[in-house]
Design a protein around this motif. Structure first.
Motif, short mmCIF file in Angstrom:
data_model
loop_
_atom_site.label_atom_id
_atom_site.label_comp_id
_atom_site.label_asym_id
_atom_site.label_seq_id
_atom_site.Cartn_x
_atom_site.Cartn_y
_atom_site.Cartn_z
N VAL A 1 1.00 -1.08 -0.09
CA VAL A 1 -0.10 -0.07 -0.19
C VAL A 1 0.89 1.17 -0.08
N ARG A 2 2.09 1.60 0.32
CA ARG A 2 2.83 2.32 0.96
C ARG A 2 3.13 2.82 -0.62
N VAL A 3 3.69 1.23 -1.18
CA VAL A 3 5.09 1.27 -2.40
C VAL A 3 3.96 1.82 -3.64
N ASP A 4 2.35 1.38 -3.97
CA ASP A 4 1.88 0.90 -5.21
C ASP A 4 1.03 2.06 -4.99
N GLY A 5 0.30 2.34 -3.64
CA GLY A 5 -0.93 2.85 -3.47
C GLY A 5 -0.89 4.34 -2.69
N HIS A 6 -2.07 4.84 -2.71
CA HIS A 6 -2.10 5.99 -2.81
C HIS A 6 -3.66 6.53 -1.28
N LEU A 7 -2.98 6.56 -0.19
CA LEU A 7 -4.27 6.62 0.63
C LEU A 7 -4.49 7.46 1.54
N SER A 8 -5.53 7.91 1.65
CA SER A 8 -6.25 9.48 2.05
C SER A 8 -7.31 9.02 3.20
N ARG A 9 -7.62 10.02 3.95
CA ARG A 9 -8.91 9.88 4.92
C ARG A 9 -9.44 11.02 3.86
N ALA A 10 -11.17 10.23 4.11
CA ALA A 10 -12.07 11.17 3.68
C ALA A 10 -13.35 11.23 4.07
N ARG A 11 -14.52 11.67 4.20
CA ARG A 11 -15.41 11.92 4.96
C ARG A 11 -16.16 11.60 4.07
N LEU B 1 -17.27 12.65 12.42
CA LEU B 1 -16.19 12.22 12.07
C LEU B 1 -15.76 11.21 10.99
N LEU B 2 -14.60 11.66 10.61
CA LEU B 2 -14.01 10.58 9.23
C LEU B 2 -14.25 8.84 9.94
N ASP B 3 -15.20 8.07 8.86
CA ASP B 3 -15.85 7.27 8.99
C ASP B 3 -14.44 6.61 7.70
N VAL B 4 -14.34 7.74 6.18
CA VAL B 4 -14.24 6.56 5.30
C VAL B 4 -12.75 6.94 5.03
N LEU B 5 -12.06 5.61 4.49
CA LEU B 5 -10.32 5.93 3.83
C LEU B 5 -10.98 6.17 2.03
N THR B 6 -9.53 6.46 1.17
CA THR B 6 -10.04 6.39 0.18
C THR B 6 -8.09 5.80 -0.26
N LEU B 7 -8.76 4.69 -1.38
CA LEU B 7 -7.53 4.02 -1.49
C LEU B 7 -7.27 4.13 -3.38
N VAL B 8 -5.94 4.61 -3.54
CA VAL B 8 -5.81 4.42 -4.78
C VAL B 8 -5.21 3.41 -5.81
N ILE B 9 -5.39 2.64 -5.51
CA ILE B 9 -4.00 1.40 -6.56
C ILE B 9 -3.85 1.55 -7.77
N GLY B 10 -2.25 1.81 -7.36
CA GLY B 10 -1.75 1.44 -8.34
C GLY B 10 -0.93 0.49 -9.32
N SER B 11 -0.46 -0.05 -10.15
CA SER B 11 -0.52 -1.26 -11.03
C SER B 11 0.41 -2.42 -10.34
N GLY B 12 0.79 -2.24 -8.89
CA GLY B 12 1.76 -2.86 -8.31
C GLY B 12 1.05 -3.30 -7.35
N LEU B 13 0.56 -2.75 -6.76
CA LEU B 13 -1.43 -3.55 -5.66
C LEU B 13 -2.02 -4.21 -6.39
N SER B 14 -2.26 -5.06 -6.23
CA SER B 14 -3.37 -6.37 -6.77
C SER B 14 -4.73 -6.45 -5.20
N ALA B 15 -5.36 -6.74 -6.55
CA ALA B 15 -6.61 -7.34 -5.22
C ALA B 15 -6.61 -7.53 -3.91
N GLY B 16 -5.62 -8.83 -4.79
CA GLY B 16 -5.35 -9.81 -3.37
C GLY B 16 -4.93 -8.92 -2.39
N GLN B 17 -3.69 -8.39 -2.39
CA GLN B 17 -3.33 -8.10 -2.08
C GLN B 17 -3.54 -6.97 -0.67
N LEU B 18 -4.77 -6.31 -1.36
CA LEU B 18 -5.12 -5.47 -0.69
C LEU B 18 -6.88 -6.03 -0.10
#
Length: 117
Positions: free
Chosen positions: A28-38, A48-65
């Motif tokens: 996730v650190r290397v191939d994804g972009h994780l941020s907080r959202a509302r 309060l915050l209850d949502v995270l946004t994650l952009v999956i790049g080509s190096g982060l597989s669905a299985g890894q997530l």
């Protein structure tokens, strides 16, 4: 092509815990972009915050997530509910509410394949 997902948790505490857990995952650190959202739910806007946004790049597989989310859920008792939401370019929305690792992996892989078409 990156895929953006919203990870919705039942509480801000669960969202913060999942955020810390995913930040600790190397893929996730290397191939994804994780941020907080509302939440975009009009009934919960301003809470309060209850949502995270994650952009999956080509190096982060669905299985890894899926494994990372399943491991986090297994580490907490009772296992918190996580809903994964994806909005496609055409505006269609996919909701994934899988309870186990295999089902979550399969659902994320199908989503990933649809986005690559």
């Amino acid at each position: 092509m990156p895929v953006e997902l919203r990870l919705q948790c039942a509480s801000s505490e669960d969202a913060e815990s999942l955020h810390r857990w995913l930040r600790g995952e190397q893929a996730v650190r290397v191939d994804g972009h994780l941020s907080r959202a509302r939440s975009t739910d009009p009934e919960t806007m301003g809470t309060l915050l209850d949502v995270l946004t994650l952009v999956i790049g080509s190096g982060l597989s669905a299985g890894q997530l899926a494994l990372a989310v399943a491991s986090w859920r297994d580490s907490r008792k009772p296992s918190p509910k996580v809903t994964i939401v994806h909005t496609a370019a055409d505006g269609s929305t996919t909701l994934i509410e899988a309870e186990d690792h295999r089902t979550l992996t399969a659902a994320l892989q199908q989503l990933e394949e649809r986005e690559q078409q």
